[in-house]
Design an enzyme around this catalytic site. Sequence first.
Site, PDB file in Angstrom:
ATOM      1  N   SER A 109       2.903  41.547  54.836  1.00  0.00           N
ATOM      2  CA  SER A 109       3.360  42.705  54.686  1.00  0.00           C
ATOM      3  C   SER A 109       2.142  43.873  55.401  1.00  0.00           C
ATOM      4  CB  SER A 109       3.884  43.301  53.525  1.00  0.00           C
ATOM      5  OG  SER A 109       4.511  44.403  53.438  1.00  0.00           O
ATOM      6  N   GLU A 204       9.309  41.882  61.595  1.00  0.00           N
ATOM      7  CA  GLU A 204      10.110  41.880  60.196  1.00  0.00           C
ATOM      8  C   GLU A 204       9.798  43.327  59.507  1.00  0.00           C
ATOM      9  OE1 GLU A 204       9.268  41.827  56.748  1.00  0.00           O
ATOM     10  OE2 GLU A 204       7.098  41.923  57.319  1.00  0.00           O
ATOM     11  N   HIS A 273      10.543  39.821  54.339  1.00  0.00           N
ATOM     12  CA  HIS A 273      10.666  40.190  52.798  1.00  0.00           C
ATOM     13  C   HIS A 273      11.940  39.765  52.044  1.00  0.00           C
ATOM     14  CE1 HIS A 273       7.481  43.067  54.055  1.00  0.00           C
ATOM     15  NE2 HIS A 273       7.042  43.094  52.938  1.00  0.00           N
TER      16      HIS A 273
END
Length: 300
Positions: A109, A204, A273
């Site tokens: 992330s 993503e 995620h």
Amino acid sequence: MILPPKLQPGDVIGIVSPSGSFERERLRPGLSYLRKRGFRVRVGTAVYRRDRYLAGQDLDRAKDLNAMFADPEVRAVFAARGGFGAARVLGSLDYGTIRECPKPLLGFSDTTALQMGIYSRTGMVSYSGVTLCGDVTASGMPEATETSLWNALMRGRFDDMAGVVAIRGRAAEGKLLGGCLSVIASLMGTGYMPDTSGALLILEDVNEAPYRVDRMLTQLRMAGVFDRAAGVVFGQFEGCEPEREEEGTVDDVFRDFSVSVSAPVFWGLPYGHGEGRRVLPIGLRATVDASRGTLTIESQ
């Protein structure tokens, strides 16, 4: 390209928190898990600090990272969590030491900022897909993610990732770059965005409405990120639901995007995620074969 050494049982893993702050209890399962796997852990001095939404001052978080790469006993560096803040330390990292003492850097992330920035300055391969606070609980780690992680870090092996579907084009090959879309968009115009020529871009994100995903892809497209890319592969976009029905979906955004770039475009990669996430090596070469529905990463 600089490939870090593989991990061995008994190695010391350094724990840093280059992004958001968290309660101490959130990290305990991850530390226990690593020790049960036979590793020793060394927790950075700033890991449990708090400065608003950050894990301490920028310089303190950067010092932790620099210390872990400089310490010859530390054999890998794991990020405790994502959130926000990793980009803020990029200007204070010792890239000379990182280049001379490469180690597996694992995160996910917000760690995208570190991994893309370090690759742009050193060419060091890193690993995206796990943070200790986010992915390790008292019962351990999701099986698919766990298998992928240790195969990558200890064996240099990557199983084919199934589920990839072509939006446009049938195959593509290049070095893997990418991660969280919103973080990558934030690196544009800085000196920490790698050259994407010949790259297989993996993207993503989470909790972004379709129009915001569209906006970020448009920004990257106008900046020339996709002009010479070998291909674009979309992973999981969890929680990216429209705010109003007439907005359409992120799938609509991907289809629209695919006709605006010359590179092949794919989706369905088990990375993001959501559940079933795999660990990806940022900087290694990979091949997408839509006829088989797979992404194959070169072994180390």
